[in-house]
Scaffold this active site. Structure first.
Site, PDB file in Angstrom:
ATOM      1  N   GLU A  61       0.869  -1.161   0.000  1.00  0.00           N
ATOM      2  CA  GLU A  61       0.000   0.000   0.000  1.00  0.00           C
ATOM      3  C   GLU A  61       0.918   1.227   0.000  1.00  0.00           C
ATOM      4  O   GLU A  61       1.827   1.302   0.835  1.00  0.00           O
ATOM      5  CB  GLU A  61      -0.868  -0.016   1.271  1.00  0.00           C
ATOM      6  CG  GLU A  61      -1.909   1.064   1.234  1.00  0.00           C
ATOM      7  CD  GLU A  61      -2.748   1.161   2.506  1.00  0.00           C
ATOM      8  OE1 GLU A  61      -2.559   0.343   3.426  1.00  0.00           O
ATOM      9  OE2 GLU A  61      -3.574   2.083   2.556  1.00  0.00           O
ATOM     10  N   ARG A  89       5.899 -13.410   8.912  1.00  0.00           N
ATOM     11  CA  ARG A  89       6.515 -12.127   8.621  1.00  0.00           C
ATOM     12  C   ARG A  89       7.885 -12.057   9.270  1.00  0.00           C
ATOM     13  O   ARG A  89       8.182 -12.813  10.192  1.00  0.00           O
ATOM     14  CB  ARG A  89       5.642 -10.997   9.134  1.00  0.00           C
ATOM     15  CG  ARG A  89       5.420 -11.049  10.644  1.00  0.00           C
ATOM     16  CD  ARG A  89       4.382 -10.040  11.112  1.00  0.00           C
ATOM     17  NE  ARG A  89       4.834  -8.683  10.945  1.00  0.00           N
ATOM     18  CZ  ARG A  89       4.219  -7.763  10.175  1.00  0.00           C
ATOM     19  NH1 ARG A  89       3.125  -8.080   9.515  1.00  0.00           N
ATOM     20  NH2 ARG A  89       4.687  -6.561  10.085  1.00  0.00           N
ATOM     21  N   LYS A 149       4.738   0.236   9.881  1.00  0.00           N
ATOM     22  CA  LYS A 149       4.686   1.558   9.264  1.00  0.00           C
ATOM     23  C   LYS A 149       4.240   2.607  10.265  1.00  0.00           C
ATOM     24  O   LYS A 149       4.762   3.716  10.286  1.00  0.00           O
ATOM     25  CB  LYS A 149       3.703   1.548   8.102  1.00  0.00           C
ATOM     26  CG  LYS A 149       4.298   1.052   6.811  1.00  0.00           C
ATOM     27  CD  LYS A 149       3.258   1.156   5.714  1.00  0.00           C
ATOM     28  CE  LYS A 149       3.566   0.165   4.600  1.00  0.00           C
ATOM     29  NZ  LYS A 149       2.381  -0.143   3.812  1.00  0.00           N
TER      30      LYS A 149
HETATM   31  P1  ATP Z   1       3.149  -2.872   8.111  1.00  0.00           P
HETATM   32  O1  ATP Z   1       2.645  -4.153   8.696  1.00  0.00           O
HETATM   33  O2  ATP Z   1       4.550  -2.545   8.436  1.00  0.00           O
HETATM   34  O3  ATP Z   1       2.220  -1.729   8.314  1.00  0.00           O
HETATM   35  P2  ATP Z   1       1.933  -3.532   5.696  1.00  0.00           P
HETATM   36  O4  ATP Z   1       1.709  -4.995   5.736  1.00  0.00           O
HETATM   37  O5  ATP Z   1       0.788  -2.664   6.018  1.00  0.00           O
HETATM   38  O6  ATP Z   1       3.193  -3.148   6.572  1.00  0.00           O
HETATM   39  P3  ATP Z   1       1.947  -3.428   2.919  1.00  0.00           P
HETATM   40  O7  ATP Z   1       2.260  -2.238   2.107  1.00  0.00           O
HETATM   41  O8  ATP Z   1       0.566  -3.907   2.926  1.00  0.00           O
HETATM   42  O9  ATP Z   1       2.487  -3.096   4.337  1.00  0.00           O
HETATM   43  O10 ATP Z   1       2.910  -4.635   2.608  1.00  0.00           O
HETATM   44  C1  ATP Z   1       3.240  -5.083   1.330  1.00  0.00           C
HETATM   45  C2  ATP Z   1       3.660  -6.506   1.403  1.00  0.00           C
HETATM   46  O11 ATP Z   1       4.764  -6.646   2.274  1.00  0.00           O
HETATM   47  C3  ATP Z   1       2.555  -7.378   1.935  1.00  0.00           C
HETATM   48  O12 ATP Z   1       2.407  -8.482   1.060  1.00  0.00           O
HETATM   49  C4  ATP Z   1       3.026  -7.804   3.279  1.00  0.00           C
HETATM   50  O13 ATP Z   1       2.641  -9.113   3.554  1.00  0.00           O
HETATM   51  C5  ATP Z   1       4.532  -7.707   3.177  1.00  0.00           C
HETATM   52  N1  ATP Z   1       5.127  -7.405   4.468  1.00  0.00           N
HETATM   53  C6  ATP Z   1       4.890  -6.339   5.253  1.00  0.00           C
HETATM   54  N2  ATP Z   1       5.568  -6.431   6.407  1.00  0.00           N
HETATM   55  C7  ATP Z   1       6.266  -7.597   6.350  1.00  0.00           C
HETATM   56  C8  ATP Z   1       7.177  -8.279   7.240  1.00  0.00           C
HETATM   57  N3  ATP Z   1       7.503  -7.779   8.432  1.00  0.00           N
HETATM   58  N4  ATP Z   1       7.716  -9.452   6.833  1.00  0.00           N
HETATM   59  C9  ATP Z   1       7.403  -9.953   5.632  1.00  0.00           C
HETATM   60  N5  ATP Z   1       6.565  -9.382   4.759  1.00  0.00           N
HETATM   61  C10 ATP Z   1       6.000  -8.214   5.099  1.00  0.00           C
HETATM   62 MG    MG Z   2       0.415  -5.099   7.540  1.00  0.00          MG
END
Ligand code: ATP
Ligand code: MG
Length: 623
Positions: free
Chosen positions: A61, A296, A306
């Protein structure tokens, strides 16, 4: 693509690769077609057999900068596509009009490219925006209404929450659940036409209020939001919920393996339900994408959410998203970390279904392993003390030669000037040596690395008793590399730069952002701590609850920031470093790996950032 170079990670196995292997062996995708662009069943049916053996996607996102956790997902998804003759789609999951910005889109594109991946394949780019699918999502919602699978609910948000039930109690049906489809359709159109206020009604899937899985109790799929979207402007005032949008995005793009983090496991039944309904209606091409969940990345000594990273930037605990202390890709880049180091890290930590914590030292070691092989060596005196060679003629200069890399003679050598006055590390002199100290003290002999052997004859002090200069005498026939120089047997070998030639320069010594492995948690919980799921920031409305829960077991994570994580010093560097190019990385002998900062450096005047020390000394005395 299948004709690409041999994958550098063909030897890796993990449960996701096993799934892909099994799918390919079973020819599960034999009938897949590709319409040349994302689209509905009709578009793909009119296309060609899909040239991509598999399709994965990386769907951030655009509401923040990528962090180290995203790097794991990038390496996994793009790595799979590369190794299996597939393609990984770069998709901006921009269905939430708020908080999303072009700045983030640009930074994400740069970060993925920097990590070494791209989305050009089969002669076409695969960069997509979920907001381009709003039209289809709307049409799909109309279909769900007319087929009896969705209805407009006009309950308040509170009564919807209250009637959802709990883990042990079934939910109760909305009074609007059985309203006629044509009434729901009319209201849905009115929602789109801007006739209703935010929150006054939502479209809900009609599934099962008694399902043991709360996500299946008639989840909301469309809401009213009178908000400007960064790409579609004010074309829409209704927006799909994330859990509705994401499966559709995957299906329109013909994704075969939709890989997400474990907290979405409970969403999988809805993912499948939705796509099956739409495929039944002939809207989506078969075979449908399938969702797989992996653990993750949880990394010690940083935070990877984030929400928290935004707070660090906005409240100015760091100097910006690209602060080298930040666990962001832009921060890592300024820190001197390498894309190869991240890819190595992704391989080493692997992919699993069990949540666990990775220690920061694993990432640091990957960076060392990568940098050790290719960073040229240079001399830097970080804590300078003057050394005077009393018997070296005034104004005389000798040229010494130093190898650029000890294991790579092909990288050549460079000249370093040797003069009467040098800078050495203050730690390399003591008046009274402790046991086992082989460096300079009165009467002792050491080699000035790549230069001469010198004998310490004394030191100058100021009124306060501080050492201001060290005095030595040199042995003129001891120059490194000259015949007979090795007849001098000394135990100490220290580095130096000529004072007259030195490049006096700002150096930032970066260290871990937090002092403790688990910021905000009682540290003994470390081993057992699971990740409090950071929900997707869009619209799972449990968000408030999750965060409150975190706060209960946490003290303020900001209290654990490491005040020593950035130290700025003025160092004396060997003259060649004045010409370092932005982002050029070096090993400063005995000190660690450093990079010429590409943001703050000027031509002919680089400043350096420490990426990582030579050894893992964290937590040990003097670390
Ligand atoms: P955050 O959890 O930090 O707010 P998010 O999941 O909201 O991050 P996205 O922009 O939706 O951020 O993430 C994009 C991709 O990165 C998604 O497919 C998510 O699964 C993956 N992702 C995010 N954080 C991690 C992590 N800590 N380890 C592995 N993959 C991750
Ligand atoms: Mg997330």
């Amino acid at each position: 693509m299948s004709d690409r170079n041999a994958p550098d990670s063909a030897h890796i196995t993990n449960f996701i690769r096993n799934i892909v292997d099994a799918d390919l062996a079973a020819d599960r995708f034999a009938t897949r077609r590709w319409g040349g662009a994302p689209g509905d069943a009709a578009l793909h049916a009119a296309g060609v057999p899909d040239p991509a053996k598999i399709r994965t996607r990386f769907p951030p996102e655009p509401n923040g900068y990528l962090h180290f956790g995203h790097a794991k997902s990038v390496c996994l998804n793009f790595g799979l596509a590369r190794d299996y003759g597939g393609v990984c789609h770069m998709r901006f999951d921009d269905t939430n009009p708020e908080k999303e910005e072009q700045e983030y889109v640009d930074s994400i594109i740069n970060a993925v490219k920097w990590l070494g991946f791209g989305w050009e394949a089969f002669g076409q780019p695969h960069l997509f925006y979920a907001s381009d699918y709003f039209g289809f999502m709307y049409r799909a919602a109309e279909y769900l209404i007319t087929s009896g699978n969705a209805y407009i609910d006009q309950q308040s948000a509170e009564s919807m929450r209250a009637s959802r039930g709990t883990l042990t109690e079934r939910g109760t049906d909305s009074p609007w659940r059985n309203r006629p489809a044509d009434e729901s359709l009319r209201l849905f159109h009115e929602m789109r036409d801007g006739k209703h206020a935010d929150g006054s009604m939502v479209l809900r899937a009609k599934i099962d209020m008694g399902s043991p899985n709360i996500n299946m109790r008639d989840p909301a799929i469309y809401r009213i939001k009178h908000a400007e979207h960064h790409r579609t402007g004010d074309a829409w005032c209704v927006y799909p919920m994330y859990t509705y949008a994401h499966p559709i995005e995957d299906a329109l793009e013909q994704i075969t393996h939709s890989i997400c983090t474990l907290e979405f496991e409970d969403q999988r039944p809805f993912y499948d339900w939705l796509l099956e309904r739409l495929a039944e209606g002939g809207l989506l091409a078969q075979p449908l994408p399938r969702q797989y969940e992996f653990a993750r990345l949880n990394l010690t000594y940083v935070v990877l959410s984030k929400r928290k990273l935004i707070q660090l930037v906005e409240e100015k605990y760091v100097d910006g998203w690209d602060d080298p202390r930040m666990p962001t890709i832009v921060g890592a880049r300024r820190r001197g970390f390498t894309p190869e180091g991240f890819r190595l890290f992704a391989e080493r930590i692997g992919v699993s279904k069990a949540d666990s914590w990775i220690d920061m030292s694993v990432l640091e070691e990957c960076m060392r392993d990568d940098l050790n092989g290719r960073a040229q060596r240079r001399i830097a005196v970080l804590n300078p003390l003057k050394l005077v060679i009393d018997n070296f003629p005034q104004g005389h200069q000798e040229t010494c030669r130093a190898p650029n890399h000890p294991q790579k003679p092909e990288l050549g050598q460079r000249d370093i000037p040797f003069t009467r006055e040098l800078w050495i590390e203050a730690e390399d002199f003591v008046e009274t040596p402790p046991k086992g100290y082989f460096r300079l003290y009165p009467g002792n002999t050491v080699r000035l690395r790549y230069g001469f052997v010198v004998k310490c004859v004394g030191a100058d002090k100021d009124a306060a008793g501080n050492i201001t200069a060290v005095h030595c005498e040199y042995m003129p026939d001891s120059k490194s590399g000259t015949p007979g120089s090795d007849t001098y047997k000394v135990k100490g070998n220290i580095h130096w730069v000529s004072a007259q030639h030195a490049y006096r320069c700002e150096v930032r010594l970066y260290d871990r952002l937090f002092r403790v492995p688990n910021p905000g948690k009682r540290q003994q919980e470390h081993a057992a701590a699971g990740h409090a799921p950071d929900h997707h920031s869009t619209d799972l409305d449990e968000s408030g609850k999750l965060h409150q829960h975190e706060e209960k077991i946490e003290h303020d994570w900001l209290d654990d920031l490491n005040p020593q994580a950035k130290q700025t010093i003025v160092a004396q560097l060997e003259p060649a470093l004045k010409h370092a190019q932005p982002e050029e990385r070096f090993q400063f002998e005995r000190h660690g790996y450093f990079v010429a900062d590409h943001v703050d450096s000027r031509a002919g005047a680089p400043v350096f950032n420490r990426a990582v020390t030579l050894k893992d000394s964290w937590g040990k005395a003097g670390g």
